[in-house]
Motif scaffolding. Structure first.
Motif, PDB file in Angstrom:
ATOM      1  N   THR A   1     -10.882 106.571  97.815  1.00  0.00           N
ATOM      2  CA  THR A   1      -9.508 106.837  97.767  1.00  0.00           C
ATOM      3  C   THR A   1      -9.389 108.559  97.763  1.00  0.00           C
ATOM      4  O   THR A   1      -8.530 108.927  98.844  1.00  0.00           O
ATOM      5  N   ALA A   2     -10.266 109.193  97.605  1.00  0.00           N
ATOM      6  CA  ALA A   2     -10.048 110.555  97.645  1.00  0.00           C
ATOM      7  C   ALA A   2     -10.391 111.206  99.022  1.00  0.00           C
ATOM      8  O   ALA A   2      -9.595 112.128  99.415  1.00  0.00           O
ATOM      9  N   LYS A   3     -11.137 110.345  99.849  1.00  0.00           N
ATOM     10  CA  LYS A   3     -11.301 111.122 101.141  1.00  0.00           C
ATOM     11  C   LYS A   3     -10.345 110.885 102.097  1.00  0.00           C
ATOM     12  O   LYS A   3     -10.233 111.701 103.007  1.00  0.00           O
ATOM     13  N   ASP A   4      -9.133 110.111 101.799  1.00  0.00           N
ATOM     14  CA  ASP A   4      -7.879 110.153 102.374  1.00  0.00           C
ATOM     15  C   ASP A   4      -6.732 111.031 102.156  1.00  0.00           C
ATOM     16  O   ASP A   4      -5.716 110.957 102.663  1.00  0.00           O
ATOM     17  N   THR A   5      -7.185 111.868 101.029  1.00  0.00           N
ATOM     18  CA  THR A   5      -6.004 112.872 100.542  1.00  0.00           C
ATOM     19  C   THR A   5      -6.644 114.249 100.722  1.00  0.00           C
ATOM     20  O   THR A   5      -7.790 114.643 100.166  1.00  0.00           O
TER      21      THR A   5
ATOM     22  N   LYS B 133      -4.617 109.114 106.389  1.00  0.00           N
ATOM     23  CA  LYS B 133      -4.512 110.251 105.588  1.00  0.00           C
ATOM     24  C   LYS B 133      -3.420 110.853 105.191  1.00  0.00           C
ATOM     25  O   LYS B 133      -2.262 110.889 105.822  1.00  0.00           O
ATOM     26  N   ILE B 134      -3.396 111.598 104.091  1.00  0.00           N
ATOM     27  CA  ILE B 134      -2.025 112.144 103.467  1.00  0.00           C
ATOM     28  C   ILE B 134      -2.383 113.801 103.295  1.00  0.00           C
ATOM     29  O   ILE B 134      -3.804 114.017 102.886  1.00  0.00           O
ATOM     30  N   ILE B 135      -1.591 114.677 103.466  1.00  0.00           N
ATOM     31  CA  ILE B 135      -1.611 115.811 102.635  1.00  0.00           C
ATOM     32  C   ILE B 135      -0.794 116.257 101.659  1.00  0.00           C
ATOM     33  O   ILE B 135       0.267 115.877 101.611  1.00  0.00           O
ATOM     34  N   LYS B 136      -1.310 116.518 100.558  1.00  0.00           N
ATOM     35  CA  LYS B 136      -0.513 117.202  99.447  1.00  0.00           C
ATOM     36  C   LYS B 136      -1.067 118.407  99.081  1.00  0.00           C
ATOM     37  O   LYS B 136      -1.959 119.104  99.648  1.00  0.00           O
ATOM     38  N   PHE B 137      -0.141 119.202  98.178  1.00  0.00           N
ATOM     39  CA  PHE B 137      -0.310 120.387  97.833  1.00  0.00           C
ATOM     40  C   PHE B 137      -0.937 120.662  96.445  1.00  0.00           C
ATOM     41  O   PHE B 137      -0.541 120.136  95.548  1.00  0.00           O
ATOM     42  N   ALA B 138      -1.998 121.487  96.170  1.00  0.00           N
ATOM     43  CA  ALA B 138      -2.500 122.052  95.222  1.00  0.00           C
ATOM     44  C   ALA B 138      -1.387 122.315  93.872  1.00  0.00           C
ATOM     45  O   ALA B 138      -0.650 123.197  94.321  1.00  0.00           O
ATOM     46  N   GLY B 139      -1.318 121.713  92.962  1.00  0.00           N
ATOM     47  CA  GLY B 139      -0.184 122.170  92.024  1.00  0.00           C
ATOM     48  C   GLY B 139       0.780 121.207  91.976  1.00  0.00           C
ATOM     49  O   GLY B 139       1.582 121.077  90.878  1.00  0.00           O
ATOM     50  N   CYS B 140       1.174 120.403  92.962  1.00  0.00           N
ATOM     51  CA  CYS B 140       2.288 119.408  92.994  1.00  0.00           C
ATOM     52  C   CYS B 140       1.636 118.216  92.456  1.00  0.00           C
ATOM     53  O   CYS B 140       0.714 117.657  92.596  1.00  0.00           O
ATOM     54  N   TYR B 141       2.787 117.559  91.632  1.00  0.00           N
ATOM     55  CA  TYR B 141       2.358 116.359  90.888  1.00  0.00           C
ATOM     56  C   TYR B 141       3.195 115.467  91.424  1.00  0.00           C
ATOM     57  O   TYR B 141       4.368 115.471  91.341  1.00  0.00           O
ATOM     58  N   HIS B 142       2.544 114.233  91.672  1.00  0.00           N
ATOM     59  CA  HIS B 142       3.461 113.163  92.177  1.00  0.00           C
ATOM     60  C   HIS B 142       3.275 111.633  91.378  1.00  0.00           C
ATOM     61  O   HIS B 142       3.424 110.625  91.942  1.00  0.00           O
ATOM     62  N   GLY B 143       2.730 111.869  90.356  1.00  0.00           N
ATOM     63  CA  GLY B 143       2.622 110.813  89.277  1.00  0.00           C
ATOM     64  C   GLY B 143       0.810 110.443  89.347  1.00  0.00           C
ATOM     65  O   GLY B 143       0.035 111.394  89.703  1.00  0.00           O
ATOM     66  N   HIS B 144       0.750 109.616  88.536  1.00  0.00           N
ATOM     67  CA  HIS B 144      -0.839 109.264  88.392  1.00  0.00           C
ATOM     68  C   HIS B 144      -1.325 108.359  89.383  1.00  0.00           C
ATOM     69  O   HIS B 144      -2.423 107.772  89.037  1.00  0.00           O
ATOM     70  N   SER B 145      -0.687 107.942  90.391  1.00  0.00           N
ATOM     71  CA  SER B 145      -1.458 106.885  91.302  1.00  0.00           C
ATOM     72  C   SER B 145      -2.731 107.650  91.875  1.00  0.00           C
ATOM     73  O   SER B 145      -2.821 108.965  91.851  1.00  0.00           O
ATOM     74  N   ASP B 146      -3.749 106.712  92.222  1.00  0.00           N
ATOM     75  CA  ASP B 146      -5.098 107.366  92.496  1.00  0.00           C
ATOM     76  C   ASP B 146      -5.067 108.309  93.624  1.00  0.00           C
ATOM     77  O   ASP B 146      -5.729 109.280  93.689  1.00  0.00           O
TER      78      ASP B 146
END
Length: 426
Positions: free
Chosen positions: A174-178, A136-149
């Protein structure tokens, strides 16, 4: 200003290219009207197909930190092209730029070059997962890291829920791990880590955000992330595609005084050509193929023209570190000028700035995360964008993008920009 030829070219492009553009941000969808087609650029100026001169505040979305058509970079590309454009084999220049980049950036030992920021972030996340053995990964709403799934995920129903896809083609699997956290909200991160104990491979973040406007992390937040990652054996991944070699020789790590475990680069590192990279300690990079089991490859990675442009750019910045201070002063000057003008206008506003990144938000609420950035009045922004464009000032055609100043901008250019804002009626 008139944009007759740009409009005609856009109409023609729409017949053959989806939406008429090869990247959605160029389409003017957020502000209305037809995008400007550029014919050439030099220094701080763009010249469009109707021969209008525009003062440029996007700098190709960041890489052209020294201005357009910067002679040492152009000369390096021309000279290298004479020897061939691509080989699919190792070249000496790849090692030269790698050695220079490692010497400039703190806390990295080895670097892998790729072809875009998206590719860098996608590969870095895979490396973090391979290194930690977690998914799993954590990202932040509003941060963009490219268009990878893995990155095209929107918020779920609460802080500890899984995200869900925000683009068709991205699977629920894919989404479940983000997992999504709130920028500048350490408690939202703690909740996610606690609810997914032992499962988080990496926390990926724009250390200074540029995709919801320029948003600066608080000291407590960014230091807290480092502490959580250290305590929980989580890889702290800085997406410095925008900030790398722009906020200083050592990028955001240097500017914020925080060591990341993996760092992604793009923009400036390519000198205006398509280049990305990711870097880390020898321990982490040893897991990357062909040395280790985590696979990553690219036929055109380390392309000699891109490496020549990047090496010329980094060499200039390494030898002239005063560029970063000069840019910060120019950005501060623009900030003060805009502030002086806008306080006499009948619109609420916020100005965020860090180094040579700046953005204007038409809201009376401090902009510290995605939720507060979307409170900006888009109708006001549209008037602002087109009003400035009519006066020859090219700003990002979206309220959610940072401006990027380049060193070719003169104080006369900044004064012209401030005067253009002063003449606007909202």
């Amino acid at each position: 200003m008139f944009y007759k030829r740009s409009s005609a070219l856009f109409a023609e492009a729409q017949k053959y290219i989806p939406g008429g553009v090869n990247s959605p941000v160029r389409a003017f969808k957020a502000v209305g009207g037809d995008p400007i087609f550029v014919k050439r650029a030099k220094g701080a100026y763009l010249y469009d197909e109707d021969d209008n001169r525009l003062i440029d505040y996007i700098a190709s979305w960041g890489p052209l930190i020294l201005g357009h058509a910067y002679a040492p970079v152009i000369d390096a590309v021309i000279d290298k092209a004479k020897d061939g454009t691509s080989f699919g084999m190792p070249t000496e220049i790849e090692t030269e730029i790698a050695k220079l980049a490692v010497s400039m950036v703190p806390n990295i030992d080895k670097i892998r070059f790729v072809n875009s920021g998206t590719e860098a972030c996608m590969s870095a996340v895979r490396l973090a997962r391979g290194f930690t053995g977690k998914d799993k990964i954590i990202k932040f709403a509003g941060c963009y890291h490219g268009h990878s799934d893995s990155f095209l995920i929107q918020a779920g129903s609460g802080a500890v829920t899984f995200g869900s896809p925000n683009s068709p083609g991205v699977t629920q699997g894919t989404a479940k791990d983000t997992l999504l956290a709130k920028y500048n909200d350490l408690e939202s991160v703690r909740q996610l880590v606690a609810a997914n104990e032992g499962e988080i491979a990496t926390i990926i973040i724009e250390p200074v955000a540029g995709n919801m406007g320029c948003i600066v992390p608080t000291d407590e937040f960014i230091k807290g992330l480092r502490e959580i990652c250290t305590q929980e054996n989580i890889v702290l991944l800085f997406d410095e595609v925008m900030t790398g070699f722009r906020l200083g020789k050592g990028g955001a790590q240097e500017a914020l005084g925080i060591d990341a475990d993996i760092v992604c680069f793009g923009k400036v590192i390519g000198g205006g050509l398509p280049v990305g990279a990711f870097a880390a300690s020898s321990e982490i990079m040893a897991h990357l193929a062909p040395e280790g089991p985590v696979y990553q490859a690219g036929t055109l990675s380390g392309n000699p023209l891109a490496m020549a442009a990047g090496l010329a750019m980094l060499t200039e910045l390494n030898e002239r570190p005063e560029v970063f201070e000069n840019l910060a002063k120019k950005t501060e000057y623009l900030h003060k000028g805009f502030d002086s003008v806008l306080k006499n206008k009948s619109v609420p506003y916020q100005i965020n700035r860090f180094g040579s990144m700046i953005s204007v938000h038409f809201t009376d609420t401090p902009v510290i995360d995605f939720e507060t950035s979307v409170k900006g009045n888009n109708d006001t922004f549209i008037k602002y964008f087109h009003g400035m464009l009519d006066k020859g000032i090219y700003l990002p055609p979206s309220a959610f993008e940072s401006y990027f100043l380049n060193d070719a901008l003169s104080y006369d250019d900044l004064d012209e920009t401030i005067a253009a804002l002063d003449a606007l009626e909202f």
